[in-house]
Structure formats: C-alpha cells, structure tokens
Design a protein around this motif. Structure first.
Motif, short mmCIF file in Angstrom:
data_model
loop_
_atom_site.label_atom_id
_atom_site.label_comp_id
_atom_site.label_asym_id
_atom_site.label_seq_id
_atom_site.Cartn_x
_atom_site.Cartn_y
_atom_site.Cartn_z
N LEU A 45 -54.15 -78.73 -39.88
CA LEU A 45 -54.49 -77.67 -38.94
C LEU A 45 -55.61 -78.13 -38.01
N ILE A 218 -50.28 -70.58 -40.28
CA ILE A 218 -51.20 -70.46 -41.41
C ILE A 218 -50.47 -69.95 -42.66
N ARG A 222 -50.42 -71.63 -46.33
CA ARG A 222 -50.86 -70.89 -47.53
C ARG A 222 -49.80 -70.94 -48.63
N VAL A 228 -54.48 -78.77 -47.55
CA VAL A 228 -54.69 -78.48 -46.13
C VAL A 228 -55.80 -79.38 -45.61
N PHE A 230 -58.15 -79.90 -42.23
CA PHE A 230 -58.57 -79.32 -40.96
C PHE A 230 -59.23 -80.40 -40.12
N PRO A 242 -55.05 -75.10 -50.37
CA PRO A 242 -55.06 -73.99 -49.40
C PRO A 242 -55.92 -72.82 -49.84
N LEU A 246 -58.37 -72.29 -46.77
CA LEU A 246 -57.95 -71.13 -45.99
C LEU A 246 -58.67 -69.85 -46.39
N PRO A 249 -63.41 -71.51 -46.63
CA PRO A 249 -63.76 -72.80 -46.01
C PRO A 249 -65.27 -73.04 -46.06
N THR A 254 -64.27 -74.76 -39.38
CA THR A 254 -63.03 -74.29 -40.00
C THR A 254 -62.97 -72.78 -39.99
N LEU A 258 -60.06 -70.41 -38.21
CA LEU A 258 -59.21 -69.51 -38.97
C LEU A 258 -59.40 -68.06 -38.55
#
Length: 262
Positions: A45, A218, A222, A228, A230, A242, A246, A249, A254, A258
C-alpha cells in the motif's frame, strides 16, 4: 521458469535488498528491503508516487535497478555479480528468469484479434514450447477457475472490464508461475466490477499462490494478505500482519494514509 526456480512453502521465494531506482534526478526507490515467503500474499500500500509499481516492475526486470539486488528462489533477477560489480544479463537469460513470474497489469493488455483461449495459450505455446493440446486443456481449466468457462471463444471486445481482467489473471497463471505480481489490477475497472476480480485473487491467496499485490483495496488487504507493506517516498515505512498495520499502525504516515479510506 525452470523447476529449480521455486521454493518450498514457508521459505523465502523473493528477497530484495537495498533496491534503488532513479528516473533522472528523481530517486523513486531509496533502498528497499522486502522478503516474501513461498505461499505468502503480500499487499503493498501507499500513496501515488511512493514507488510501489516501480518496485513491482523491478522484480521481473521490466525496470532496471540502479543498486541493490532482487532474487527469486535464490537466483538474482536481471544481473550477475562478478568481482563485486553487477552486470546485466542478456535478454534471453532474463526471459528465461521471467518464465515463472506472472504479472497482471492495470490495463488488461489482451490481444484484440485473438479469442480468450488464444490469448491464454499464446505464451505457453509460442514462447515456452508447450504442446497446443496441453496448453488448451490447462487454459480451459483456468477459465473454469476464474468463472469464465463459457467465454473461451469470445473476443476481448465482447467482455466487460472485469471479465477481461479475469482472463488476464488466467493468462498469467497459464505459464504455471511460482509468483504472480499484481499492479493495481482493479484500478481501471468500474466499481461494480471490482469485486469479481478480487474474488479470484482471494481464491488464489487461499490456495497458496505466492502473490505480491500493489493495490488501494484496503478490504482485500485486510481479508487476504498475510502481510502488508506500507511504502511512502520510496521507502518502506512499516510492514507487518494486516491486523497490526491496518488496525494499529505505528507510523504517523501510515495512519494518515489509512484515514483517507475510513
């Protein structure tokens, strides 16, 4: 890719160390270190311009790196090291390395003058020397797998964007890769078609296909990612499961990214 270019489940299949890439004065990748285990789904991401797609293209040497190394199953991609220096491999050797790396792009890149079946068997037959009968049988099984068994004889223009991208996934699978790279595979789709492509990708993840996915989805990260990553400004800001990256963070960059999706 030869059978030797594979890795047992759980062992590292992809290893990137100190990867740097510049376009003129713009340094896009500033020393990327990422490992991916066989059977793992890693989602990358980050905001536009963070270097995600460039890094993905470096993995199969569609972009040349300026420093560092990328290896797949222990074989350095695109280069050989001699006397402490990197030398680029001839294209025929790079092409051999790419044989086990499938890639799905933002645009579907299907040949408009070929049927769906012909698009899928083009590389196995034309490049890798597989018999047409074997390639067709495998292609039909892949079409069934992506929910398009009845579209084998259709031409791309007769398909929706979501169907075309599912054909592109089947085409990537047709070379029997050990790794598939997805470069924002849903970004060119109308919103109502995104789900059908993500469903195929989730199925691949559940079946243990090693995947590196650059996306802004996203929800997919997840539900389907093992890890994940970033990225921002050409560096890896943080990475982890994740439920950590997510949900909680550690880095402000990050969190700010998000928050745009909440």
């Amino acid at each position: 890719m030869p059978e030797t270019m594979a890795a047992p489940a759980g062992e590292f299949l992809v290893r990137a160390r100190g990867v740097r890439k510049s376009f003129g004065p713009n340094e896009v990748l500033k020393g990327i270190d990422i490992d991916v285990r066989a059977g793992e789904t890693v989602v990358i991401l980050g905001p536009s311009g963070s270097g995600k797609s460039t890094f993905l293209r470096c993995i199969n040497h569609l972009e040349r790196i300026d420093a560092g190394s990328i290896s797949v199953a222990g074989e350095q991609i695109g280069y050989a090291r001699r006397g402490g220096r990197l030398f680029e491999l001839p294209e025929r050797l790079v092409a051999r390395q790419r044989r086990g790396i499938g890639m799905v792009f933002q645009q579907f890149n299907l040949y408009p003058h070929m049927t769906v079946l012909e698009n899928i068997i083009e590389a196995p037959v034309g490049i890798h020397g597989e018999s047409r009968a074997s390639a067709e049988a495998h292609a039909r099984e892949l079409l069934r797998r992506v929910g398009l068994a009845e579209k084998a004889d259709a031409y791309p223009r007769r398909l929706s964007g979501g169907q075309q991208q599912r054909v592109a996934i089947a085409r990537a699978l047709a070379i029997r890769p050990s790794l598939i790279l997805f470069d924002e595979p849903t970004s060119a789709l109308d919103p109502e078609l995104v789900g059908e492509v993500l469903a195929v990708m989730k199925d691949l993840a559940a079946q243990g296909m090693t995947m590196i996915v650059v996306t802004h989805e996203i929800g997919f990260a997840r539900e389907a990612a093992d890890r994940v990553v970033f990225m921002d400004g050409g560096v890896v800001v943080e990475e982890g499961p994740p439920e950590e990256v997510l949900v909680a963070p550690r880095q402000e960059r990050t969190r700010a990214f998000l928050n745009r999706f909440l």
